[in-house]
Design a protein around this motif. Structure first.
Motif, PDB file in Angstrom:
ATOM      1  N   CYS A 225       0.871  -1.172   0.000  1.00 29.61           N
ATOM      2  CA  CYS A 225       0.000   0.000   0.000  1.00 29.61           C
ATOM      3  C   CYS A 225       0.908   1.223   0.000  1.00 29.61           C
ATOM      4  O   CYS A 225       1.672   1.433   0.936  1.00 29.61           O
ATOM      5  N   VAL A 226       0.857   1.976  -1.091  1.00 29.81           N
ATOM      6  CA  VAL A 226       1.730   3.128  -1.261  1.00 29.81           C
ATOM      7  C   VAL A 226       0.962   4.386  -0.879  1.00 29.81           C
ATOM      8  O   VAL A 226      -0.039   4.733  -1.496  1.00 29.81           O
ATOM      9  N   VAL A 227       1.427   5.043   0.174  1.00 26.62           N
ATOM     10  CA  VAL A 227       0.752   6.225   0.701  1.00 26.62           C
ATOM     11  C   VAL A 227       1.400   7.470   0.116  1.00 26.62           C
ATOM     12  O   VAL A 227       2.591   7.706   0.305  1.00 26.62           O
ATOM     13  N   GLY A 228       0.600   8.253  -0.594  1.00 26.10           N
ATOM     14  CA  GLY A 228       1.110   9.486  -1.181  1.00 26.10           C
ATOM     15  C   GLY A 228       0.321  10.684  -0.702  1.00 26.10           C
ATOM     16  O   GLY A 228      -0.698  10.550  -0.029  1.00 26.10           O
ATOM     17  N   GLN A 229       0.792  11.874  -1.056  1.00 27.91           N
ATOM     18  CA  GLN A 229       0.077  13.099  -0.729  1.00 27.91           C
ATOM     19  C   GLN A 229      -0.923  13.355  -1.853  1.00 27.91           C
ATOM     20  O   GLN A 229      -0.558  13.635  -2.983  1.00 27.91           O
ATOM     21  N   GLY A 230      -2.213  13.216  -1.530  1.00 34.05           N
ATOM     22  CA  GLY A 230      -3.239  13.415  -2.548  1.00 34.05           C
ATOM     23  C   GLY A 230      -3.656  12.157  -3.271  1.00 34.05           C
ATOM     24  O   GLY A 230      -4.597  12.183  -4.071  1.00 34.05           O
ATOM     25  N   TYR A 231      -2.965  11.037  -3.024  1.00 29.66           N
ATOM     26  CA  TYR A 231      -3.337   9.777  -3.665  1.00 29.66           C
ATOM     27  C   TYR A 231      -2.902   8.610  -2.787  1.00 29.66           C
ATOM     28  O   TYR A 231      -2.089   8.755  -1.880  1.00 29.66           O
ATOM     29  N   GLN A 232      -3.462   7.426  -3.058  1.00 24.51           N
ATOM     30  CA  GLN A 232      -3.034   6.213  -2.379  1.00 24.51           C
ATOM     31  C   GLN A 232      -3.211   5.033  -3.318  1.00 24.51           C
ATOM     32  O   GLN A 232      -4.233   4.920  -4.009  1.00 24.51           O
ATOM     33  N   LYS A 233      -2.216   4.140  -3.343  1.00 26.73           N
ATOM     34  CA  LYS A 233      -2.246   2.965  -4.210  1.00 26.73           C
ATOM     35  C   LYS A 233      -2.255   1.700  -3.375  1.00 26.73           C
ATOM     36  O   LYS A 233      -1.459   1.556  -2.443  1.00 26.73           O
ATOM     37  N   ILE A 234      -3.143   0.765  -3.718  1.00 33.04           N
ATOM     38  CA  ILE A 234      -3.186  -0.553  -3.098  1.00 33.04           C
ATOM     39  C   ILE A 234      -2.776  -1.545  -4.172  1.00 33.04           C
ATOM     40  O   ILE A 234      -3.411  -1.605  -5.240  1.00 33.04           O
ATOM     41  N   VAL A 235      -1.709  -2.328  -3.909  1.00 30.53           N
ATOM     42  CA  VAL A 235      -1.131  -3.173  -4.956  1.00 30.53           C
ATOM     43  C   VAL A 235      -1.003  -4.617  -4.462  1.00 30.53           C
ATOM     44  O   VAL A 235       0.041  -5.014  -3.933  1.00 30.53           O
ATOM     45  N   PRO A 236      -2.057  -5.435  -4.591  1.00 24.88           N
ATOM     46  CA  PRO A 236      -1.968  -6.849  -4.248  1.00 24.88           C
ATOM     47  C   PRO A 236      -1.669  -7.709  -5.485  1.00 24.88           C
ATOM     48  O   PRO A 236      -2.015  -7.331  -6.614  1.00 24.88           O
ATOM     49  N   GLU A 237      -1.023  -8.853  -5.257  1.00 22.18           N
ATOM     50  CA  GLU A 237      -0.802  -9.844  -6.308  1.00 22.18           C
ATOM     51  C   GLU A 237      -1.356 -11.178  -5.842  1.00 22.18           C
ATOM     52  O   GLU A 237      -1.124 -11.587  -4.696  1.00 22.18           O
ATOM     53  N   TYR A 238      -2.085 -11.862  -6.738  1.00 21.29           N
ATOM     54  CA  TYR A 238      -2.648 -13.172  -6.389  1.00 21.29           C
ATOM     55  C   TYR A 238      -2.781 -14.014  -7.649  1.00 21.29           C
ATOM     56  O   TYR A 238      -3.353 -13.581  -8.643  1.00 21.29           O
ATOM     57  N   GLU A 239      -2.207 -15.223  -7.593  1.00 23.26           N
ATOM     58  CA  GLU A 239      -2.275 -16.189  -8.687  1.00 23.26           C
ATOM     59  C   GLU A 239      -1.924 -15.564 -10.037  1.00 23.26           C
ATOM     60  O   GLU A 239      -2.591 -15.777 -11.049  1.00 23.26           O
ATOM     61  N   GLY A 240      -0.854 -14.784 -10.037  1.00 28.05           N
ATOM     62  CA  GLY A 240      -0.336 -14.252 -11.286  1.00 28.05           C
ATOM     63  C   GLY A 240      -1.048 -13.040 -11.818  1.00 28.05           C
ATOM     64  O   GLY A 240      -0.830 -12.653 -12.980  1.00 28.05           O
ATOM     65  N   LEU A 241      -1.875 -12.415 -11.015  1.00 27.86           N
ATOM     66  CA  LEU A 241      -2.527 -11.168 -11.417  1.00 27.86           C
ATOM     67  C   LEU A 241      -2.152 -10.068 -10.431  1.00 27.86           C
ATOM     68  O   LEU A 241      -2.337 -10.226  -9.226  1.00 27.86           O
ATOM     69  N   ARG A 242      -1.616  -8.979 -10.945  1.00 30.04           N
ATOM     70  CA  ARG A 242      -1.316  -7.828 -10.106  1.00 30.04           C
ATOM     71  C   ARG A 242      -2.383  -6.759 -10.325  1.00 30.04           C
ATOM     72  O   ARG A 242      -2.664  -6.371 -11.460  1.00 30.04           O
ATOM     73  N   THR A 243      -2.979  -6.312  -9.227  1.00 29.37           N
ATOM     74  CA  THR A 243      -3.976  -5.248  -9.279  1.00 29.37           C
ATOM     75  C   THR A 243      -3.390  -3.998  -8.635  1.00 29.37           C
ATOM     76  O   THR A 243      -2.857  -4.060  -7.532  1.00 29.37           O
ATOM     77  N   THR A 244      -3.489  -2.889  -9.324  1.00 33.74           N
ATOM     78  CA  THR A 244      -3.095  -1.604  -8.747  1.00 33.74           C
ATOM     79  C   THR A 244      -4.334  -0.724  -8.678  1.00 33.74           C
ATOM     80  O   THR A 244      -4.887  -0.337  -9.711  1.00 33.74           O
ATOM     81  N   PHE A 245      -4.772  -0.459  -7.466  1.00 33.34           N
ATOM     82  CA  PHE A 245      -5.989   0.326  -7.235  1.00 33.34           C
ATOM     83  C   PHE A 245      -5.570   1.656  -6.625  1.00 33.34           C
ATOM     84  O   PHE A 245      -4.940   1.688  -5.568  1.00 33.34           O
ATOM     85  N   THR A 246      -5.919   2.753  -7.291  1.00 26.59           N
ATOM     86  CA  THR A 246      -5.514   4.076  -6.843  1.00 26.59           C
ATOM     87  C   THR A 246      -6.740   4.935  -6.563  1.00 26.59           C
ATOM     88  O   THR A 246      -7.671   4.981  -7.375  1.00 26.59           O
ATOM     89  N   ILE A 247      -6.728   5.602  -5.416  1.00 25.58           N
ATOM     90  CA  ILE A 247      -7.756   6.596  -5.087  1.00 25.58           C
ATOM     91  C   ILE A 247      -7.059   7.955  -5.093  1.00 25.58           C
ATOM     92  O   ILE A 247      -5.963   8.105  -4.540  1.00 25.58           O
ATOM     93  N   LEU A 248      -7.703   8.938  -5.721  1.00 27.74           N
ATOM     94  CA  LEU A 248      -7.068  10.228  -5.903  1.00 27.74           C
ATOM     95  C   LEU A 248      -8.117  11.343  -5.822  1.00 27.74           C
ATOM     96  O   LEU A 248      -9.203  11.206  -6.373  1.00 27.74           O
ATOM     97  N   VAL A 249      -7.795  12.406  -5.125  1.00 32.29           N
ATOM     98  CA  VAL A 249      -8.646  13.595  -5.106  1.00 32.29           C
ATOM     99  C   VAL A 249      -8.102  14.568  -6.146  1.00 32.29           C
ATOM    100  O   VAL A 249      -6.935  14.959  -6.071  1.00 32.29           O
ATOM    101  N   PRO A 250      -8.907  14.952  -7.148  1.00 28.15           N
ATOM    102  CA  PRO A 250      -8.402  15.870  -8.177  1.00 28.15           C
ATOM    103  C   PRO A 250      -8.137  17.253  -7.616  1.00 28.15           C
ATOM    104  O   PRO A 250      -8.620  17.617  -6.538  1.00 28.15           O
ATOM    105  N   SER A 251      -7.385  18.044  -8.359  1.00 28.99           N
ATOM    106  CA  SER A 251      -6.974  19.359  -7.882  1.00 28.99           C
ATOM    107  C   SER A 251      -8.143  20.326  -7.750  1.00 28.99           C
ATOM    108  O   SER A 251      -8.051  21.317  -7.021  1.00 28.99           O
TER     109      SER A 251
END
Length: 290
Positions: free
Chosen positions: A76-102
């Motif tokens: 889970c990558v914590v950023g300023q203004g955004y956050q990414k959740i990056v799990p991998e399972y059975e050969g699939l990587r999912t990158t889920f990002t939540i972001l508040v626009p400017s």
């Protein structure tokens, strides 16, 4: 963050001058719009990706992992203004990002699904959020359904002598979706829950509108085929407006891959300009474990 189940949920806060969102290590949380001097909820609770294998019928939620499946990796990558959740399972990587626009009373959601094991994949992606349709603070008439003009899901809500002109939430997807649900009851089943929604066992979601719902949902179904080592991207948004027209125009303008990349670049640049890096080391093993 590399622990999917810490002692207590980690919370990050994303914000602009108009919108603030809380996000935990699953991507769950609530978004508040500063409308007319009040904090009015845009979404609250679950923000979910489900992946279903169309051959076996098996499904799971990579960012929530209800069954505590043995993930190959989790970050889970914590950023300023955004956050990414990056799990991998059975050969699939999912990158889920939540972001508040400017700018704008809105939240952006982005998903990327990547194939890692050199296999063809026949999948269906479901994305679900919990719009808080009542921006007016009054219990009154509301409904939710598909809107043909902007090709998204609209959640208007009306009230007598409302304290605000903002009366509509709108969910938009850049990719065309096969079907949709607009309430938890319709998606999960009357006695079901988010861990195993009954609709995921059906051929498609109901695609029915609803009125007077206590628990609205915006859920869309998107079938995809992944080539070996291929990836697919999905851009979504949820926006508030004073009318269906205004919220629909805003949401559809934001639910674009190009807009997401541009806004993420802005947030990263802003965070880099403001960041001060420090490291704290303490002998207490409890504090070190947090």
């Amino acid at each position: 963050i590399t622990d999917m189940y810490p002692i207590r949920p980690w919370l990050n806060y994303l914000w602009s001058e108009q919108t603030v969102a809380s996000v935990d290590q699953f991507g769950f949380g609530k978004s508040l719009a500063g409308i007319d001097g009040s904090r009015r909820k845009i979404d609250d609770g679950e923000r979910l990706i489900y992946i279903k294998d169309n051959i076996s019928g098996n499904f799971y939620s990579p960012n929530r992992n209800y069954g505590k499946l043995p993930m190959d990796d989790f970050r889970c990558v914590v950023g300023q203004g955004y956050q990414k959740i990056v799990p991998e399972y059975e050969g699939l990587r999912t990158t889920f990002t939540i972001l508040v626009p400017s700018s704008g009373y809105a939240v952006l959601y982005h998903a990327e699904i990547e194939e890692l094991r050199g296999k063809d994949r026949d999948l269906t992606i479901y994305f679900a959020v919990r719009p808080q349709a009542n921006l007016t603070e009054h219990t009154s008439y509301g409904f939710a359904d598909f809107d043909p003009k902007y090709q998204g899901l609209c959640f208007p809500h009306f009230a007598y002598q409302s304290p605000t002109d903002y009366s509509c939430l709108y969910f938009s997807s850049e990719r065309k979706f096969k079907s949709y649900s607009v309430s938890k009851r319709d998606f999960c089943g009357t006695y079901g829950d988010w861990s195993a929604p009954e609709s995921l066992s059906a051929k498609k979601l109901s695609s029915r509108g609803s009125t007077f719902e206590e628990e609205y949902a915006a859920v869309v179904e998107i079938p995809i085929k992944l080539r070996p080592h291929g990836k697919k991207m999905f851009a979504f948004s949820l926006a508030a407006g004073r009318s269906l027209e205004e919220s629909g125009a805003l949401a559809s303008s934001l639910a674009k891959e190009s807009v997401f990349r541009s806004e993420l670049k802005k947030q990263c640049a802003y965070g880099k300009a403001c960041e001060r890096v420090f490291r704290a080391e303490m002998p207490d093993p409890f504090f070190q474990s947090l």
